[in-house]
Each structure stands twice: as structure tokens, then as C-alpha cells.
Motif scaffolding. Structure first.
Motif, short mmCIF file in Angstrom:
data_model
loop_
_atom_site.label_atom_id
_atom_site.label_comp_id
_atom_site.label_asym_id
_atom_site.label_seq_id
_atom_site.Cartn_x
_atom_site.Cartn_y
_atom_site.Cartn_z
N PRO A 1 0.62 -1.56 0.06
CA PRO A 1 0.05 0.21 -0.25
C PRO A 1 0.54 1.58 0.12
O PRO A 1 1.92 1.13 0.59
CB PRO A 1 -0.83 0.15 0.75
CG PRO A 1 0.29 -1.00 2.08
CD PRO A 1 1.48 -1.69 1.40
N PRO A 2 0.08 1.94 -0.44
CA PRO A 2 -1.04 2.52 -0.57
C PRO A 2 -1.62 2.21 -1.75
O PRO A 2 -0.65 2.23 -3.29
CB PRO A 2 -1.27 4.18 0.00
CG PRO A 2 -0.08 5.15 -0.04
CD PRO A 2 0.93 3.82 -0.01
N ALA A 3 -3.10 1.48 -2.15
CA ALA A 3 -3.55 1.61 -3.41
C ALA A 3 -4.69 2.64 -3.85
O ALA A 3 -5.04 2.93 -3.24
CB ALA A 3 -3.50 0.24 -3.83
N ALA A 4 -5.28 2.47 -5.19
CA ALA A 4 -6.16 2.77 -5.30
C ALA A 4 -7.65 1.58 -4.66
O ALA A 4 -7.17 0.72 -5.71
CB ALA A 4 -7.06 3.92 -6.26
N PRO A 5 -8.85 2.34 -4.14
CA PRO A 5 -9.72 1.15 -4.31
C PRO A 5 -9.98 0.20 -5.47
O PRO A 5 -10.28 1.21 -6.37
CB PRO A 5 -10.72 1.52 -3.40
CG PRO A 5 -10.22 2.90 -3.05
CD PRO A 5 -8.83 3.22 -3.62
N LEU A 6 -10.07 -0.75 -5.79
CA LEU A 6 -10.92 -1.31 -7.40
C LEU A 6 -12.88 -0.70 -7.14
O LEU A 6 -13.26 -0.86 -6.06
CB LEU A 6 -10.46 -2.94 -7.23
CG LEU A 6 -9.12 -3.29 -7.39
CD1 LEU A 6 -9.10 -4.74 -6.96
CD2 LEU A 6 -8.77 -1.99 -8.42
N ILE A 7 -12.97 -0.54 -7.65
CA ILE A 7 -14.93 -0.41 -8.28
C ILE A 7 -15.15 -1.75 -8.73
O ILE A 7 -14.46 -2.63 -9.71
CB ILE A 7 -15.20 0.29 -9.19
CG1 ILE A 7 -14.04 0.52 -10.42
CG2 ILE A 7 -14.52 1.87 -8.77
CD1 ILE A 7 -14.82 1.43 -11.78
N ASP A 8 -16.91 -2.03 -8.44
CA ASP A 8 -17.52 -3.32 -8.52
C ASP A 8 -17.33 -3.69 -10.47
O ASP A 8 -17.52 -4.55 -10.98
CB ASP A 8 -18.68 -3.54 -7.76
CG ASP A 8 -18.75 -3.41 -7.02
OD1 ASP A 8 -17.55 -3.68 -5.86
OD2 ASP A 8 -19.92 -2.79 -5.85
N SER A 9 -16.90 -2.64 -11.01
CA SER A 9 -17.99 -2.40 -12.52
C SER A 9 -16.19 -2.27 -13.45
O SER A 9 -15.93 -2.70 -14.53
CB SER A 9 -18.01 -1.59 -13.12
OG SER A 9 -17.36 0.19 -12.74
N ALA A 10 -14.68 -3.32 -12.42
CA ALA A 10 -13.78 -3.29 -13.44
C ALA A 10 -13.56 -4.21 -14.53
O ALA A 10 -13.88 -5.03 -13.78
CB ALA A 10 -12.83 -3.56 -11.88
N PRO A 11 -13.30 -3.90 -15.02
CA PRO A 11 -12.99 -5.09 -16.45
C PRO A 11 -12.37 -6.23 -15.85
O PRO A 11 -11.74 -6.18 -15.13
CB PRO A 11 -11.66 -4.29 -17.28
CG PRO A 11 -11.88 -3.00 -16.84
CD PRO A 11 -12.46 -2.88 -15.51
N GLU A 12 -13.21 -7.45 -16.46
CA GLU A 12 -12.73 -8.85 -15.96
C GLU A 12 -11.77 -8.67 -16.05
O GLU A 12 -11.18 -10.02 -15.37
CB GLU A 12 -13.95 -9.54 -16.09
CG GLU A 12 -14.60 -11.25 -16.31
CD GLU A 12 -14.64 -10.97 -14.54
OE1 GLU A 12 -13.61 -11.91 -13.91
OE2 GLU A 12 -14.83 -10.53 -13.80
#
Length: 444
Positions: A85-96
Motif C-alpha cells: 500500500p497505498p493503492a486505489a480501491p477497486l470498483i465493482d465494475s472493473a474489467p473482468e
């Protein structure tokens, strides 16, 4: 080159933070900023660099409109992708397709905007063929491998020049291509130590210290960026490419500035002075009741103002121990103790208010939160918000330079690993079937 470099700017894909604090005046309110066309639009740059110095150089070129293709190792990519860390939190719609990747590290995001990412194993013949095709189309190649390593892989200067005689080939190393350290790897903190910077950084009675950010890497990236621009201009005059040899050691040596000159001209060895200046007093950080403030009274007029209006000691400028800068340097500790005693009676904000507009250079010692809360940051829109496919909205430091009152746009967020591999290979003429086979072989 002019016909290639000038063009219409790409559509903006970002939103600048524009909170306006009260009482802030904006430049060019009556004359909206026009900016300039992207000067490097149409220039293709092959980026084989990692970590900080090289990526800084290529990011600056990307900011000016160049198409920067970042060539990364297939499974891990740039070393800094794993520096979290640190890192940017991932979003639910991130590419599969990127679900197997680690989060986007803050370090990587700092110096890779406006680039595209392709992963290639150029140790395989098929991978080397891909990079060779890219070399043939490129205007610039930037690399920071240990001297000679890319030549062993078939991607050295001579190899690439045969493929593309107009190529500007920039090598960023620790110590340069020649000399007894030519084959040595380079690391910012090691070169800080070896090239004098650490020796002059820190408190007089304390051990040597490194600078709080990798300034040698950043300076080298700036030198490389300027050298590449010069290489492109040279190519327009000669029709030929050029091999640029840029390295951490020489960049740091050049960055010693007056300290180096003191030694070369007068044989004067450098030393540590903390925040103080060896030749000016008062010129250092002083403690207040609740924080610290930097004071820089660099001449007799400024010291007179400081003594009369801040210290409330109108007698000091006429005192032979403090009347000139030379005398103040000779009586440094006595004057520093006197100033410290006065400033510690009140809080930082009290002294900021009294110093504002006085004509004596000063500045509060801000932490990073206070730095980004500075009214100048908002007034100059020095933070840019951009949409990242895996992390959603992220904030980046804006490009540092404006042209006719306008910054170059952040056209692309920093890429996730291999984000543009298929896109770039398609541009090279590879079919979907060929791309699938290359993925199966782990060539890409």
C-alpha cells in the motif's frame, strides 16, 4: 516534423478540481486560456522504462501529446505496480480481464498518465518480432536497462538503428554507457549517497540523510525529457536518429550546483547545515509555539524589516555583530538563538499573519494535507480528477506547466497492466487468431 506534430487536441476525458476558495484572484478571467495544440501529437514513443526516472520522462512527453506505448513484462509489469500500500480501491465494475491483477498502486499512478500499456515477452522470438515492429514505427525509444542488456536481447542502439535510422534512442542508466561503473545498476538512494547529495543533507551534528523524495530519479527524468526533445529537433536537421546517454550519476553531479562550484573553484568541501544556508543568516526553519516556519532574510534590507517588525528589535541592524550578512554568518548561533526565543512565544499562524506582505521571504512548513489544502492548489487547478477503468475516479497531480494559461490535458488515466495489448497488436496488423495464440504462449 511540423506537419506531424501539430494537430487538434484529443477530446478531454477528465474533470479538473475547481473549488474556488474566497478571495482568490484568477488569471485571464477576461481572456479565457487558449493553450496550444499538442506539440508532440503524431510522435510515437516506445517506453521500455520502469520505476521513476524513465517513466517521468515519458509521462512528460505523453503530456505534450505523444503516443507513449509502455512495454511491460507479461506477468508483473512495471516494478512499481507491486509497490503498495497505498493503492486505489477497486470498483465493482472493473474489467473482468483485469480481475487477476493487484490493485493499482499509488506509486505507479503517479508517473504513468497519458500512456498505453502492452505486455510482451521479448525473450521469445515472437515477442521480439512484436517489439521490432514497434521500433520500425517509433520516433523515440526510451529504456533504462543496465548497459548492454538490451543489446543482448536484440534491442540495442545498433539493432534498432538498423531497423529505423531516424529513431531517437534514449538510454537511462545509473552511471552512463562507459567508464568503470558503466555496467552497474543505478538506484536513486545509492547515487544520492555516491554523488554527494546525501553528504550535504541532514543536521550538522547528525548522520547523512536522504531527501524525502527520489529527487535524483526525477532530475534524471527531466534531463532525459529535454534531451529527447533536442533529439527530435536534431533529427529534423540531419534526417538521422541519435543515441542519448542519460544517467543518474551525472544528473546528480550537475544538480550539486553551487556546492559543486564551491569545490571546483575554491576547493571548499560541502557540509550539512540542516535547513540553514552556509552563506546566509537568517535563512532556515525556526520553531514556533505550535509548529515551524521557514525564514529567508537574504539581504540587509530584509533583515532590517525582520528585526524591526517581527523581532521588535530595531537595535539589531545597527549592531556590528548583525549589521551585515557577513557579520551575521560569523555570529550565526547567537542570532539564531535570539530569533528562536522570540518566535516560540507565539503560534505559527500569528507569525504568518505578521510576515504576510512585509517583504521578508517566509513559508510555513506544511505537511502533505496542508500542501494540497493550500489556496494556490485550488486557484491553479493543480489536481486533476480522472476516471480509471479499475479504480473509478482518482486524483492526480496536474501537469506542472501551463501554455498561454492552459495545461495540457490528461487524455488517458494511467493504464492497468496490458490494457492496450490487443489494441496495439491490431494496429500492427495482427489478427484476432494470432493474438489469441500469442496469449496462449504467454508471449503477450
Amino acid at each position: 516534423m511540423a506537419s506531424r506534430l501539430l494537430g487538434r487536441a484529443a477530446p478531454l476525458r477528465f474533470t479538473s478540481i475547481s473549488r474556488r476558495p474566497p478571495c482568490v484572484r484568477y488569471l485571464n478571467v477576461d481572456h479565457p486560456a487558449q493553450g496550444i495544440p499538442p506539440p508532440l501529437q503524431g510522435v510515437k514513443i516506445l517506453d521500455l522504462t520502469r520505476v521513476l526516472a524513465g517513466p517521468t520522462a515519458t509521462m512528460l512527453l505523453a503530456d505534450l501529446g505523444a503516443d507513449v506505448i509502455k512495454v511491460e513484462e507479461v506477468s508483473r509489469g512495471d516494478d512499481t505496480r507491486s509497490w503498495y500500500p497505498p493503492a486505489a480501491p477497486l470498483i465493482d465494475s472493473a474489467p473482468e480481464e483485469a480481475a487477476h491483477l493487484p490493485p493499482e498502486s499509488a506509486y505507479f499512478l503517479a508517473v504513468n498518465r497519458n500512456k498505453r500499456s502492452i505486455t510482451v515477452n521479448f525473450k521469445q522470438p515472437e515477442g521480439l518480432a512484436i517489439v521490432h515492429k514497434l521500433v520500425k514505427q517509433a520516433d523515440v525509444l526510451v529504456e533504462n536497462f543496465v548497459s548492454g542488456k538490451l543489446a543482448e536481447a536484440g534491442l540495442g542502439w545498433e539493432d534498432c538503428r538498423r531497423l529505423n535510422p531516424r529513431l531517437v534512442y534514449a538510454s537511462i542508466t545509473g552511471y552512463g554507457q562507459t567508464g568503470p561503473f558503466g555496467k552497474a545498476a543505478g538506484y536513486d538512494v545509492i547515487v544520492e549517497a555516491e554523488a554527494g547529495l546525501m553528504h550535504i543533507t541532514g543536521e550538522p551534528d547528525g548522520p547523512p540523510c536522504k531527501v524525502g523524495v527520489a529527487v535524483t530519479d526525477i532530475a534524471t527524468g527531466l534531463y532525459a525529457h529535454g534531451a529527447i526533445m533536442a533529439g527530435l529537433l536534431s533529427r529534423e536537421k540531419t534526417g538521422q536518429g541519435v543515441w542519448i546517454d542519460c544517467n543518474l550519476f551525472e544528473s546528480q553531479l550537475a544538480g550539486l550546483a553551487n556546492i559543486a562550484s564551491n569545490y571546483l573553484i575554491a576547493g571548499q568541501e560541502g557540509s550539512r547545515h540542516g535547513t540553514a544556508h552556509p552563506s546566509i543568516v537568517p535563512y532556515q526553519v525556526f520553531p514556533c509555539k505550535d509548529g515551524f516556519i521557514m525564514i529567508g532574510a537574504g539581504n540587509d534590507k530584509q533583515f532590517k524589516l525582520f528585526a524591526e517588525r517581527i523581532l521588535e528589535r530595531p537595535d539589531l541592524p545597527s549592531n556590528s555583530k548583525f549589521s551585515t550578512n557577513k557579520s551575521r554568518v560569523a555570529n550565526r548561533q547567537e542570532l539564531v538563538d535570539l530569533i528562536t526565543e522570540t518566535l516560540q512565544k507565539e503560534g505559527r499562524d500569528h507569525w504568518i499573519e505578521k510576515l504576510t506582505g512585509l517583504g521578508v521571504p517566509f513559508g510555513p512548513i506544511n505537511n502533505i494535507h496542508q500542501t494540497f489544502a493550500h489556496p494556490q492548489v485550488a486557484a491553479r487547478q493543480m489536481v486533476t480528477e480522472v476516471e480509471h477503468p479499475r479504480a473509478g475516479k482518482i486524483k492526480l497531480v496536474s501537469p506542472a506547466v501551463t501554455y498561454n494559461g492552459k495545461r495540457m490535458p490528461v487524455r488517458r488515466p494511467p493504464p492497468y497492466l496490458s490494457q492496450h495489448t490487443t489494441e496495439i497488436l491490431t494496429e500492427l496488423g495482427y489478427s484476432g487468431q494470432q493474438i489469441a495464440e500469442l496469449k496462449e504462449k504467454k508471449t503477450i
